[in-house]
Design a protein around this motif. Sequence first.
Motif, PDB file in Angstrom:
ATOM      1  N   MET A   1      -8.157  20.519  42.627  1.00  0.00           N
ATOM      2  CA  MET A   1      -6.881  20.594  41.917  1.00  0.00           C
ATOM      3  C   MET A   1      -7.137  21.064  40.477  1.00  0.00           C
ATOM      4  O   MET A   1      -8.166  20.773  39.901  1.00  0.00           O
ATOM      5  N   ALA A   2      -6.175  21.739  39.916  1.00  0.00           N
ATOM      6  CA  ALA A   2      -6.333  22.345  38.604  1.00  0.00           C
ATOM      7  C   ALA A   2      -6.350  21.336  37.464  1.00  0.00           C
ATOM      8  O   ALA A   2      -7.062  21.505  36.493  1.00  0.00           O
ATOM      9  N   PHE A   3      -5.552  20.276  37.563  1.00  0.00           N
ATOM     10  CA  PHE A   3      -5.479  19.289  36.484  1.00  0.00           C
ATOM     11  C   PHE A   3      -5.394  17.904  37.087  1.00  0.00           C
ATOM     12  O   PHE A   3      -4.665  17.680  38.051  1.00  0.00           O
ATOM     13  N   SER A   4      -6.163  16.982  36.512  1.00  0.00           N
ATOM     14  CA  SER A   4      -6.157  15.593  36.980  1.00  0.00           C
ATOM     15  C   SER A   4      -6.119  14.649  35.796  1.00  0.00           C
ATOM     16  O   SER A   4      -6.623  14.967  34.719  1.00  0.00           O
ATOM     17  N   MET A   5      -5.536  13.479  36.044  1.00  0.00           N
ATOM     18  CA  MET A   5      -5.519  12.425  35.034  1.00  0.00           C
ATOM     19  C   MET A   5      -5.542  11.080  35.744  1.00  0.00           C
ATOM     20  O   MET A   5      -5.132  10.973  36.900  1.00  0.00           O
ATOM     21  N   ASN A   6      -6.037  10.081  35.064  1.00  0.00           N
ATOM     22  CA  ASN A   6      -6.059   8.735  35.628  1.00  0.00           C
ATOM     23  C   ASN A   6      -4.880   7.921  35.124  1.00  0.00           C
ATOM     24  O   ASN A   6      -4.492   8.036  33.961  1.00  0.00           O
ATOM     25  N   LEU A   7      -4.334   7.106  36.020  1.00  0.00           N
ATOM     26  CA  LEU A   7      -3.264   6.167  35.695  1.00  0.00           C
ATOM     27  C   LEU A   7      -3.618   4.812  36.295  1.00  0.00           C
ATOM     28  O   LEU A   7      -4.170   4.744  37.392  1.00  0.00           O
ATOM     29  N   ARG A   8      -3.279   3.768  35.588  1.00  0.00           N
ATOM     30  CA  ARG A   8      -3.440   2.412  36.115  1.00  0.00           C
ATOM     31  C   ARG A   8      -2.117   1.997  36.738  1.00  0.00           C
ATOM     32  O   ARG A   8      -1.067   2.115  36.107  1.00  0.00           O
ATOM     33  N   VAL A   9      -2.133   1.527  37.981  1.00  0.00           N
ATOM     34  CA  VAL A   9      -0.920   1.065  38.636  1.00  0.00           C
ATOM     35  C   VAL A   9      -0.441  -0.199  37.934  1.00  0.00           C
ATOM     36  O   VAL A   9      -1.176  -1.187  37.840  1.00  0.00           O
ATOM     37  N   GLN A  10       0.756  -0.134  37.411  1.00  0.00           N
ATOM     38  CA  GLN A  10       1.342  -1.254  36.679  1.00  0.00           C
ATOM     39  C   GLN A  10       2.129  -2.157  37.623  1.00  0.00           C
ATOM     40  O   GLN A  10       2.585  -1.724  38.683  1.00  0.00           O
ATOM     41  N   TYR A  11       2.317  -3.381  37.206  1.00  0.00           N
ATOM     42  CA  TYR A  11       3.051  -4.340  38.023  1.00  0.00           C
ATOM     43  C   TYR A  11       4.453  -3.817  38.357  1.00  0.00           C
ATOM     44  O   TYR A  11       4.913  -3.940  39.487  1.00  0.00           O
ATOM     45  N   TYR A  12       5.119  -3.213  37.375  1.00  0.00           N
ATOM     46  CA  TYR A  12       6.481  -2.725  37.592  1.00  0.00           C
ATOM     47  C   TYR A  12       6.540  -1.524  38.541  1.00  0.00           C
ATOM     48  O   TYR A  12       7.614  -1.136  38.987  1.00  0.00           O
ATOM     49  N   ASP A  13       5.384  -0.925  38.879  1.00  0.00           N
ATOM     50  CA  ASP A  13       5.343   0.175  39.839  1.00  0.00           C
ATOM     51  C   ASP A  13       5.323  -0.316  41.281  1.00  0.00           C
ATOM     52  O   ASP A  13       5.458   0.480  42.207  1.00  0.00           O
ATOM     53  N   THR A  14       5.125  -1.618  41.469  1.00  0.00           N
ATOM     54  CA  THR A  14       4.897  -2.140  42.820  1.00  0.00           C
ATOM     55  C   THR A  14       6.131  -2.845  43.378  1.00  0.00           C
ATOM     56  O   THR A  14       7.054  -3.198  42.654  1.00  0.00           O
ATOM     57  N   ASP A  15       6.079  -3.064  44.687  1.00  0.00           N
ATOM     58  CA  ASP A  15       7.142  -3.813  45.349  1.00  0.00           C
ATOM     59  C   ASP A  15       6.644  -5.226  45.663  1.00  0.00           C
ATOM     60  O   ASP A  15       5.583  -5.639  45.183  1.00  0.00           O
ATOM     61  N   LYS A  16       7.372  -5.950  46.453  1.00  0.00           N
ATOM     62  CA  LYS A  16       7.021  -7.333  46.776  1.00  0.00           C
ATOM     63  C   LYS A  16       5.655  -7.449  47.463  1.00  0.00           C
ATOM     64  O   LYS A  16       4.982  -8.469  47.354  1.00  0.00           O
ATOM     65  N   MET A  17       5.228  -6.382  48.142  1.00  0.00           N
ATOM     66  CA  MET A  17       3.935  -6.389  48.825  1.00  0.00           C
ATOM     67  C   MET A  17       2.779  -6.025  47.890  1.00  0.00           C
ATOM     68  O   MET A  17       1.644  -5.922  48.310  1.00  0.00           O
ATOM     69  N   MET A  18       3.099  -5.764  46.613  1.00  0.00           N
ATOM     70  CA  MET A  18       2.133  -5.402  45.574  1.00  0.00           C
ATOM     71  C   MET A  18       1.519  -4.015  45.771  1.00  0.00           C
ATOM     72  O   MET A  18       0.447  -3.712  45.264  1.00  0.00           O
ATOM     73  N   VAL A  19       2.210  -3.174  46.534  1.00  0.00           N
ATOM     74  CA  VAL A  19       1.805  -1.774  46.671  1.00  0.00           C
ATOM     75  C   VAL A  19       2.798  -0.919  45.892  1.00  0.00           C
ATOM     76  O   VAL A  19       3.933  -1.337  45.633  1.00  0.00           O
ATOM     77  N   VAL A  20       2.375   0.280  45.521  1.00  0.00           N
ATOM     78  CA  VAL A  20       3.248   1.160  44.755  1.00  0.00           C
ATOM     79  C   VAL A  20       4.494   1.463  45.577  1.00  0.00           C
ATOM     80  O   VAL A  20       4.415   1.908  46.722  1.00  0.00           O
ATOM     81  N   TYR A  21       5.655   1.190  44.978  1.00  0.00           N
ATOM     82  CA  TYR A  21       6.940   1.511  45.590  1.00  0.00           C
ATOM     83  C   TYR A  21       7.032   3.029  45.709  1.00  0.00           C
ATOM     84  O   TYR A  21       6.730   3.760  44.758  1.00  0.00           O
ATOM     85  N   HIS A  22       7.450   3.532  46.852  1.00  0.00           N
ATOM     86  CA  HIS A  22       7.334   4.950  47.186  1.00  0.00           C
ATOM     87  C   HIS A  22       7.913   5.909  46.147  1.00  0.00           C
ATOM     88  O   HIS A  22       7.341   6.963  45.896  1.00  0.00           O
ATOM     89  N   VAL A  23       9.029   5.578  45.523  1.00  0.00           N
ATOM     90  CA  VAL A  23       9.623   6.508  44.558  1.00  0.00           C
ATOM     91  C   VAL A  23       8.762   6.675  43.309  1.00  0.00           C
ATOM     92  O   VAL A  23       8.859   7.695  42.625  1.00  0.00           O
ATOM     93  N   ASN A  24       7.903   5.713  43.032  1.00  0.00           N
ATOM     94  CA  ASN A  24       7.058   5.822  41.839  1.00  0.00           C
ATOM     95  C   ASN A  24       5.982   6.895  41.974  1.00  0.00           C
ATOM     96  O   ASN A  24       5.507   7.421  40.969  1.00  0.00           O
ATOM     97  N   TYR A  25       5.622   7.249  43.201  1.00  0.00           N
ATOM     98  CA  TYR A  25       4.685   8.365  43.365  1.00  0.00           C
ATOM     99  C   TYR A  25       5.315   9.656  42.841  1.00  0.00           C
ATOM    100  O   TYR A  25       4.631  10.495  42.258  1.00  0.00           O
ATOM    101  N   ILE A  26       6.616   9.806  43.019  1.00  0.00           N
ATOM    102  CA  ILE A  26       7.311  10.990  42.507  1.00  0.00           C
ATOM    103  C   ILE A  26       7.259  10.988  40.976  1.00  0.00           C
ATOM    104  O   ILE A  26       7.074  12.039  40.347  1.00  0.00           O
ATOM    105  N   ARG A  27       7.381   9.822  40.378  1.00  0.00           N
ATOM    106  CA  ARG A  27       7.253   9.704  38.920  1.00  0.00           C
ATOM    107  C   ARG A  27       5.838  10.080  38.485  1.00  0.00           C
ATOM    108  O   ARG A  27       5.649  10.749  37.462  1.00  0.00           O
ATOM    109  N   TYR A  28       4.838   9.683  39.259  1.00  0.00           N
ATOM    110  CA  TYR A  28       3.459  10.072  38.951  1.00  0.00           C
ATOM    111  C   TYR A  28       3.304  11.592  39.014  1.00  0.00           C
ATOM    112  O   TYR A  28       2.599  12.188  38.194  1.00  0.00           O
ATOM    113  N   PHE A  29       3.969  12.236  39.997  1.00  0.00           N
ATOM    114  CA  PHE A  29       3.940  13.698  40.067  1.00  0.00           C
ATOM    115  C   PHE A  29       4.486  14.307  38.773  1.00  0.00           C
ATOM    116  O   PHE A  29       3.911  15.237  38.214  1.00  0.00           O
TER     117      PHE A  29
END
Length: 144
Positions: free
Chosen positions: A1-29
């Motif tokens: 990939m041409a450009f990469s960056m690191n992000l830490r998954v924040q608590y507010y990015d997750t759902d009740k199961m503590m996994v990233v809520y699907h719409v937040n991946y679009i925000r990461y994009f």
Amino acid sequence: MAFSMNLRVQYYDTDKMMVVYHVNYIRYFHTVRTEYFRAAGYPYSDMEKEDFQMPVLSVAADFKTPAVYDELVTVSCKITKLAPASMEFDYEIRNAETGELHVTGHSRHGFTSRNLRPIPLKKKCPEIYAFIEELYRSESKEQE
């Protein structure tokens, strides 16, 4: 990939199961796309000053494995297509330590003025078009 960056998954990015809520991946994009232009020397905020917008026309994500709270992920993007009135990106989100693939994605963007009227970018904003075209060409050369 041409450009990469690191992000830490924040608590507010997750759902009740503590996994990233699907719409937040679009925000990461969105975040990696914006930072890509900034790192390449032309922040999106500067493009907007030239009466240029790049609205999302479509976006898709394929979920492979979940990212979890406090995980460090690498978000990557590359330009996959450049046309007179639009451009497209591909994305990957991986665990930064193991490389495990979490999500792949794709987005398509139009070129418009502030009032969202389509514009021929090469004619209306030649400096911005030249910048994007150079990024696209350099990525194409890397793949050869």
